[in-house]
Design a protein around this motif. Structure first.
Motif, PDB file in Angstrom:
ATOM      1  N   GLY A 260     -18.213  75.009 -70.153  1.00 43.94           N
ATOM      2  CA  GLY A 260     -17.632  75.313 -68.839  1.00 43.94           C
ATOM      3  C   GLY A 260     -17.391  74.101 -67.982  1.00 43.94           C
ATOM      4  O   GLY A 260     -17.167  74.224 -66.768  1.00 43.94           O
ATOM      5  N   THR A 261     -17.392  72.908 -68.579  1.00 46.38           N
ATOM      6  CA  THR A 261     -17.187  71.663 -67.839  1.00 46.38           C
ATOM      7  C   THR A 261     -15.743  71.203 -67.971  1.00 46.38           C
ATOM      8  O   THR A 261     -15.184  71.219 -69.077  1.00 46.38           O
ATOM      9  CB  THR A 261     -18.122  70.562 -68.361  1.00 46.38           C
ATOM     10  N   ALA A 262     -15.163  70.772 -66.848  1.00 43.37           N
ATOM     11  CA  ALA A 262     -13.792  70.273 -66.868  1.00 43.37           C
ATOM     12  C   ALA A 262     -13.755  68.925 -67.584  1.00 43.37           C
ATOM     13  O   ALA A 262     -14.525  68.015 -67.268  1.00 43.37           O
ATOM     14  CB  ALA A 262     -13.249  70.140 -65.458  1.00 43.37           C
ATOM     15  N   ALA A 263     -12.855  68.788 -68.550  1.00 43.51           N
ATOM     16  CA  ALA A 263     -12.745  67.549 -69.325  1.00 43.51           C
ATOM     17  C   ALA A 263     -11.719  66.590 -68.734  1.00 43.51           C
ATOM     18  O   ALA A 263     -11.739  65.406 -69.067  1.00 43.51           O
ATOM     19  CB  ALA A 263     -12.375  67.877 -70.772  1.00 43.51           C
ATOM     20  N   TRP A 264     -10.843  67.079 -67.884  1.00 40.97           N
ATOM     21  CA  TRP A 264      -9.776  66.267 -67.333  1.00 40.97           C
ATOM     22  C   TRP A 264      -9.961  66.154 -65.823  1.00 40.97           C
ATOM     23  O   TRP A 264     -10.943  66.681 -65.279  1.00 40.97           O
ATOM     24  CB  TRP A 264      -8.418  66.868 -67.716  1.00 40.97           C
ATOM     25  N   PRO A 265      -9.083  65.466 -65.094  1.00 38.25           N
ATOM     26  CA  PRO A 265      -9.303  65.287 -63.650  1.00 38.25           C
ATOM     27  C   PRO A 265      -9.558  66.618 -62.935  1.00 38.25           C
ATOM     28  O   PRO A 265      -8.965  67.651 -63.259  1.00 38.25           O
ATOM     29  CB  PRO A 265      -7.991  64.645 -63.187  1.00 38.25           C
ATOM     30  N   ALA A 266     -10.444  66.573 -61.942  1.00 34.82           N
ATOM     31  CA  ALA A 266     -10.887  67.800 -61.262  1.00 34.82           C
ATOM     32  C   ALA A 266      -9.737  68.541 -60.603  1.00 34.82           C
ATOM     33  O   ALA A 266      -9.767  69.771 -60.478  1.00 34.82           O
ATOM     34  CB  ALA A 266     -11.953  67.455 -60.232  1.00 34.82           C
ATOM     35  N   THR A 267      -8.718  67.819 -60.180  1.00 38.74           N
ATOM     36  CA  THR A 267      -7.576  68.458 -59.527  1.00 38.74           C
ATOM     37  C   THR A 267      -6.496  68.870 -60.518  1.00 38.74           C
ATOM     38  O   THR A 267      -5.418  69.313 -60.120  1.00 38.74           O
ATOM     39  CB  THR A 267      -6.960  67.528 -58.470  1.00 38.74           C
ATOM     40  N   GLY A 268      -6.784  68.723 -61.807  1.00 37.63           N
ATOM     41  CA  GLY A 268      -5.822  69.118 -62.824  1.00 37.63           C
ATOM     42  C   GLY A 268      -4.974  67.957 -63.296  1.00 37.63           C
ATOM     43  O   GLY A 268      -4.824  66.938 -62.616  1.00 37.63           O
ATOM     44  N   LEU A 269      -4.420  68.114 -64.456  1.00 31.91           N
ATOM     45  CA  LEU A 269      -3.574  67.099 -65.071  1.00 31.91           C
ATOM     46  C   LEU A 269      -2.115  67.512 -64.938  1.00 31.91           C
ATOM     47  O   LEU A 269      -1.761  68.638 -65.311  1.00 31.91           O
ATOM     48  CB  LEU A 269      -3.946  66.968 -66.547  1.00 31.91           C
ATOM     49  N   PRO A 270      -1.240  66.669 -64.416  1.00 28.20           N
ATOM     50  CA  PRO A 270       0.167  67.079 -64.263  1.00 28.20           C
ATOM     51  C   PRO A 270       0.849  67.306 -65.615  1.00 28.20           C
ATOM     52  O   PRO A 270       0.764  66.462 -66.507  1.00 28.20           O
ATOM     53  CB  PRO A 270       0.809  65.893 -63.529  1.00 28.20           C
ATOM     54  N   VAL A 271       1.507  68.414 -65.741  1.00 29.89           N
ATOM     55  CA  VAL A 271       2.385  68.671 -66.877  1.00 29.89           C
ATOM     56  C   VAL A 271       3.816  68.304 -66.491  1.00 29.89           C
ATOM     57  O   VAL A 271       4.525  67.629 -67.226  1.00 29.89           O
ATOM     58  CB  VAL A 271       2.313  70.144 -67.312  1.00 29.89           C
ATOM     59  N   CYS A 272       4.213  68.738 -65.310  1.00 29.25           N
ATOM     60  CA  CYS A 272       5.514  68.368 -64.766  1.00 29.25           C
ATOM     61  C   CYS A 272       5.443  68.387 -63.242  1.00 29.25           C
ATOM     62  O   CYS A 272       5.082  69.417 -62.658  1.00 29.25           O
ATOM     63  CB  CYS A 272       6.607  69.308 -65.246  1.00 29.25           C
ATOM     64  N   VAL A 273       5.766  67.245 -62.627  1.00 30.63           N
ATOM     65  CA  VAL A 273       5.790  67.152 -61.163  1.00 30.63           C
ATOM     66  C   VAL A 273       7.141  66.602 -60.713  1.00 30.63           C
ATOM     67  O   VAL A 273       7.240  65.902 -59.700  1.00 30.63           O
ATOM     68  CB  VAL A 273       4.625  66.277 -60.647  1.00 30.63           C
ATOM     69  N   SER A 274       8.181  66.933 -61.444  1.00 32.42           N
ATOM     70  CA  SER A 274       9.527  66.498 -61.080  1.00 32.42           C
ATOM     71  C   SER A 274       9.980  67.192 -59.803  1.00 32.42           C
ATOM     72  O   SER A 274       9.448  68.240 -59.408  1.00 32.42           O
ATOM     73  CB  SER A 274      10.509  66.813 -62.211  1.00 32.42           C
ATOM     74  N   SER A 275      11.009  66.614 -59.168  1.00 33.02           N
ATOM     75  CA  SER A 275      11.595  67.277 -58.004  1.00 33.02           C
ATOM     76  C   SER A 275      12.220  68.593 -58.429  1.00 33.02           C
ATOM     77  O   SER A 275      12.615  68.777 -59.585  1.00 33.02           O
ATOM     78  CB  SER A 275      12.655  66.374 -57.369  1.00 33.02           C
TER      79      SER A 275
END
Length: 819
Positions: A418-433
């Motif tokens: 139950g531990t988050a392995a990636w950044p606590a705020t989530g990993l971006p998949v797509c943050v395009s405009s």
């Protein structure tokens, strides 16, 4: 070079008999060597750049680390059609540019879904609207994107009545699929199901099998999961118990032949108030887990779950997954690999903003993580519509749409604890405009995911895809072998392997510490290692200062392949690296001698590494043999003619000597004046005469076709003695012809009398035939091999080795037999 890796069955039986004793032959690799030019890019790869609008993707794994994505597309300007594209683990689209059209009908097509067919392709279903009615249609695509069923697809359901929900589809684990939906029949929405086999034939009741035909209630929004026996479980919500005031969860199992487990389904949850929007997933063969939104508290929607098998036995029943304040919604499920389930949902416990939470329910119904779930993302922005994929290690990768930006996609990996392995705020998949929406995800088969979504570009939408690999990096940050090419101007035996650096081997991304270079093993060597019980050494055991040896065995589609470590090379933030790699043997006309290589990028964390795609090449002997020495000519009267002789060359890859005759010293050797091509170091020219004067030129040629310069014999150099000269040294000549079929001559010289043994071996070191084992006098001798073993049976085409032993002399020559 971009060619598939074939079975490797070559080897030198005199080089390492211990490794070459086994008979195992490795099969052809199912992946292609060498990547295409397109690769993953930050914020995703566009799958289609055709005109107009496309939307609503769905996807499934391709079984080889990639994904098959389908969508609806109005590029024609008149109708929505269904298109599909396959993208591999490295971000290369494999099918027709802009996608394969799944159905050729000119009709509006929507609500597409896809599941794997278990053979590298996919079964696609969609709603097809035309003047003849609305139908669910299905199509099967093979791994190359070819349509396997009727060009218009096969009709699964619909016609007089129309499906009212998208098809919910699951593989039947037999090359076909099971689909469920609800539609209006007799004035009431009912749930139906159908099975289509691998050939596109409909197996259950025409128009759909009613899952609870005797129930008077309304049935809505079914979901489906495999029962492990080519049938399926179907779950839905149903108001049979209370009219229209509340809803309950019902379940039906449909066996492979279309018979029902329960007459009108079994009530999975009939608690007070309403239970809706169920989800279901297979957690083991013959066993499923289901979860739903539940209003039994009377104040807010919670999440509950149940696990049941094909016999109707419960493993856990009505377990609370989350009963936190306010509403929990948008549930999604994935199996945890041990009979339990991982659920994720959107949660309003903190007020008006939805956040994603997750919980693991073990096989006995116990909550494994924090009560009421672990928060998947700590961002204060809203997170919605989570999608869950098992990470293959007891945890899951969860992706969601996120209100950061204009609407982006993020993900998180939660491990088995139950531990988050990636950044606590989530990993971006797509943050395009622009906004990203309607996301779907599938497993990459290596603890990560491939996501696909529709992305707004001005007034239109395009379909994108992105891979998030198991370590939390977008795409797959491996090195890429650019080419494997021969080292020029050498005697052969090596190639130059060139690769593009990992994108994490660069300033500001100084993650990669070193690279390891691997060469495919010869099949007999790999077999010997396996039979000897030698375990493979994976990249995780290759530190920066590793000195070898090491072997690794990779299983691809159930087939084992072996690789041998060659060297390490430190990362220096270069764009490209090269390494001169040894080869087993060089390319010849009868055998291209293709070798296969991959490069692994390593980090300080030995468990974090990335393998390149495989690429191939071969080495070539670019150097000609030396000019034959001591060319002499002796006139003979009985028999009449000219006897030429010369010293034996020392090159190990010598194939033959060529003798040319001309009328002047400056004649040019060519095929028209070549009078002999033989592995012998002598030649008798019966047509020679003193009167016109004959000039001779002799060259040496190796197995790769490289020809030496020419030794010259002038008429004035000829002697006239009739004495027969004995050989100056004991020697084994190259057989002639070579390659051969059906017979070849093997000549050898003895400087003195003695016992001589001539033997033939195959590439595994096994003795095939003993041609000679007796005493011979000094002189020149000849034996013949007709391509048979000791029992007189013909042996197959391939590379063989002829070994001669006489007193202290021992020599080996390679022989090629072509049937």
């Amino acid at each position: 070079m971009g060619i598939p890796l074939p079975a490797l069955e070559r080897g030198n039986p005199l080089m390492d008999r211990k490794l070459l004793c086994a008979a195992l032959t490795l099969a052809t690799l199912s992946f292609c060597a060498g990547p295409a030019k397109a690769r993953w890019v930050e914020n995703g790869v566009v799958l289609c750049a055709a005109e107009n609008y496309r939307a609503y993707p769905a996807s499934c794994p391709d079984g080889a680390g990639g994904s098959i994505v389908v969508w609806q597309d109005i590029r024609s300007g008149s109708y929505y059609h269904i298109y599909a594209q396959r993208i591999d683990a490295y971000g290369n689209t494999l099918w027709t540019a802009n996608g394969v059209r799944v159905c050729t009908r000119d009709s509006d097509q929507s609500w597409c879904r896809a599941v794997t067919d278990g053979a590298g392709g996919a079964i696609v279903m969609w709603l097809d609207n035309s003047i003849s009615g609305s139908f669910f249609r299905a199509q099967r695509l093979d791994p190359s994107g070819a349509l396997l069923w009727d060009a218009n697809g096969v009709a699964v359901a619909g016609g007089s009545t129309s499906p009212e929900t998208p098809p919910e589809i699951v593989p039947d684990n037999h090359g076909g699929a099971v689909v469920a939906w609800h539609e209006m029949r007799g004035g009431t929405p009912k749930v139906f199901a159908q099975r289509v086999n691998s050939s596109g034939s409909i197996l259950w009741t025409e128009g759909g099998l009613a899952v609870a035909s005797g129930s008077t209630g309304t049935q809505y929004y079914p979901r489906v999961a495999s029962d492990g026996s080519h049938g399926a479980f179907v779950i839905w919500f149903d108001n049979r118990n209370s009219g229209s005031t509340s809803w309950d969860i019902y379940l039906q199992r449909i066996r492979a032949g279309g018979s029902l487990q329960w007459t009108n389904g079994t009530g999975l949850c009939t608690e007070a108030n309403s239970q809706t929007n169920p989800r279901i997933v297979a957690t083991a063969p013959g066993r499923v887990a289901a979860a739903w939104e539940d209003l039994r508290s009377g104040t807010s929607w919670d999440v509950y779950a149940t696990s049941i098998d094909t016999a109707g036995s419960y493993y856990f029943w009505n377990v609370a997954v989350c009963t936190a304040a306010n509403t929990q919604q948008w549930i999604d499920l994935a199996a945890d690999g041990t009979g339990g389930v991982i659920a994720a949902w959107g949660d309003l416990r903190n007020g008006l903003t939805s956040h994603v939470y997750a919980q693991r329910i073990g096989s006995t119904g116990v909550q494994s993580w924090t009560a009421n779930g672990v928060r998947v993302c700590t961002s204060d922005y809203s997170q919605q519509m989570p999608r869950v994929v098992s990470d293959g290690s007891g945890g899951a990768v969860i992706a969601w749409t996120d209100s950061r930006g204009d609407g982006d996609i993020y993900c998180q990996r939660i491990d088995a604890a139950g531990t988050a392995a990636w950044p606590a705020t989530g990993l971006p998949v797509c943050v395009s405009s622009g906004s990203q929406s309607n996301m779907c995800v599938s497993s990459d088969g290596k603890n990560g995911i491939i996501a696909a979504w529709m992305s707004q570009l001005g007034s239109t939408y395009e379909i994108y895809a992105q891979r998030i690999e198991r370590n939390g990096y977008w795409g797959y940050p491996c090195p890429y072998v650019a080419e494997v090419e021969d080292v020029p101007h050498d005697q052969g035996g090596s190639v130059t392997v060139s690769w593009e650096a990992s994108r994490l081997d660069a300033f500001a991304n100084e993650i990669v510490t070193h690279y390891s270079i691997w060469r495919s093993l010869e099949a007999p060597a790999a077999a010997a290692l396996v039979e000897a019980g030698i375990e493979g050494t994976g990249p995780a055991a290759i530190p920066r200062d590793f000195k070898g040896p090491a072997y690794r065995f990779l299983s691809v589609a159930g087939t084992l392949y072996g690789w041998e470590w060659l060297a390490n090379m430190d990362a220096h933030y270069f764009d490209e690296y090269t390494f001169e790699a040894p080869t087993y043997y060089d390319s010849v006309t009868a055998d291209p001698a293709t070798h296969y290589f991959l490069v692994s990028a390593h980090t300080e964390n030995r468990f974090v590494f990335w393998d390149s795609p495989v690429d191939s090449g071969y080495s070539v002997d670019n150097l000609a043999p030396c000019v034959p020495l001591s060319l002499s000519g002796e006139q003979s009267y009985d028999p009449a003619g000219m006897r030429l002789s010369w010293a034996s060359n020392g090159e190990s890859d010598l194939a033959a000597y060529r003798v040319y005759r001309g009328a002047s010293e400056d004649f040019i050797p060519a095929s028209g004046n070549m009078i002999s091509s033989s592995c012998d170091t002598s030649f008798f020219d019966a047509s020679w005469s003193w009167s016109p004067g004959c000039y001779y030129k002799v060259s040496a040629i190796d197995v790769h076709g490289n020809e030496s310069g020419f030794a010259l014999l002038r008429p004035g150099d000829v002697t006239g003695t009739d004495e027969v000269a004995l050989p100056r040294a004991t020697a084994l000549a190259q057989n002639f012809p070579n390659p051969f079929n059906p017979a070849t001559s093997i000549l050898f010289d003895l400087a003195g009398p003695g016992r001589v043994t001539i033997e033939i071996f195959d590439v595994s070191g096994r003795l095939v035939a003993r041609l000679l084992d007796e005493r011979r006098e000094a002189g020149r001798h000849r034996v013949e091999w007709r391509g048979t073993d000791a029992g007189g049976e013909a042996v197959p085409s391939g590379i063989y080795f002829c070994r001669m032993r006489a007193a202290a002399y021992e020599a080996t020559r390679k022989i090629a037999l072509i049937r």
